[in-house]
Design a protein around this motif. Structure first.
Motif: not given
Length: 239
Positions: A178-179, A186-201, A216-217
């Motif tokens: 989430n950090l 950078p936006f593309l890295f945020r997308i990559k981490k958002a995928i991980l966030f969703n996946y783990v959830t 918040e995202h």
């Protein structure tokens, strides 16, 4: 033979590295601090290398750490090469240049003593990522193109083991990930981490709808949900 320096041994149960770091921060009284894993070791003149480099920068209050290369089983072949000596904010510099590997960080103790990882019951795994992120918001690091420590990754199943750790320690993973969804990344890295966030959830006992509503995202989570869902369909043994 008596050691030429003081050795302080503090023994704890296996509670996880990030929790051990929380216990260590308040009691460290040296000027610099290096976390050395049990399967890594310093090169022969490692202490001298650190001392020599620190003498060049110790009067610069903006420096939070020295970053050296980590050798892949020897002192000639780094896991990830540092092209030249440069001073920059660790997290932002590495993300911008798409350098995601392991390095050997020597921290300026007074600049990290106040940090604490959030602790989650029953979980032992969280990477040092949050510490790098927090430190980079206030201090710069010196990237040094020399190998300081030597280690070796175990071959086979590395990515799989990382995923297992992330799922089994989902609260820490979600906190850390989430950090990286903030706009300073950078936006593309945020997308990559958002995928991980969703996946783990999705793979965890968490209620996805509840997690999503409290995020918040929401935009990032929405556009990354489908690839995360497809990834979650792959079977991973987390026993």
């Amino acid at each position: 033979q008596e050691a030429p320096f003081q050795v302080k041994l503090i023994k704890n149960k296996n509670i996880g590295k990030y929790k051990e770091m929380n216990k260590v921060f308040p009691i460290i009284d040296t000027e610099l601090l290096l976390f050395l894993d049990s399967d890594d070791y310093l090169i022969d003149d490692g202490v001298e290398m650190i001392k020599e480099k620190w003498e060049q920068y110790q009067n610069d209050s903006n420096i939070g750490s020295l970053i050296f290369e980590r050798g892949n089983g020897n002192d000639k072949d780094p896991f990830y090469k540092i092209s030249q000596e440069i001073i920059s904010h660790r997290y932002y510099y590495l993300i911008k240049n798409k350098q995601y590997g392991d390095y050997s960080d020597v921290f300026v103790t007074k600049h990290i003593k106040s940090y604490r990882f959030p602790e989650f019951s029953g979980e032992k795994f969280m990477s040092e990522g949050p510490l790098y992120y927090w430190l980079s918001q206030k201090y710069k690091s010196i990237f040094i193109p020399n190998i300081l420590t030597i280690g070796a990754y175990q071959t086979g199943g590395l990515t799989r083991n990382i995923r297992k750790n992330q799922i089994n320690n989902y609260q820490g993973t979600l906190y850390e990930t989430n950090l990286y969804l903030n706009k300073d990344t950078p936006f593309l890295f945020r997308i990559k981490k958002a995928i991980l966030f969703n996946y783990v959830t999705l793979k965890s006992p968490q209620n996805y709808r509840k997690v999503f509503l409290h995020s918040e995202h929401k935009f990032l989570l929405c556009i990354s949900l489908l690839p995360a869902y497809l990834l979650s369909l792959k079977k991973i043994d987390v026993s």
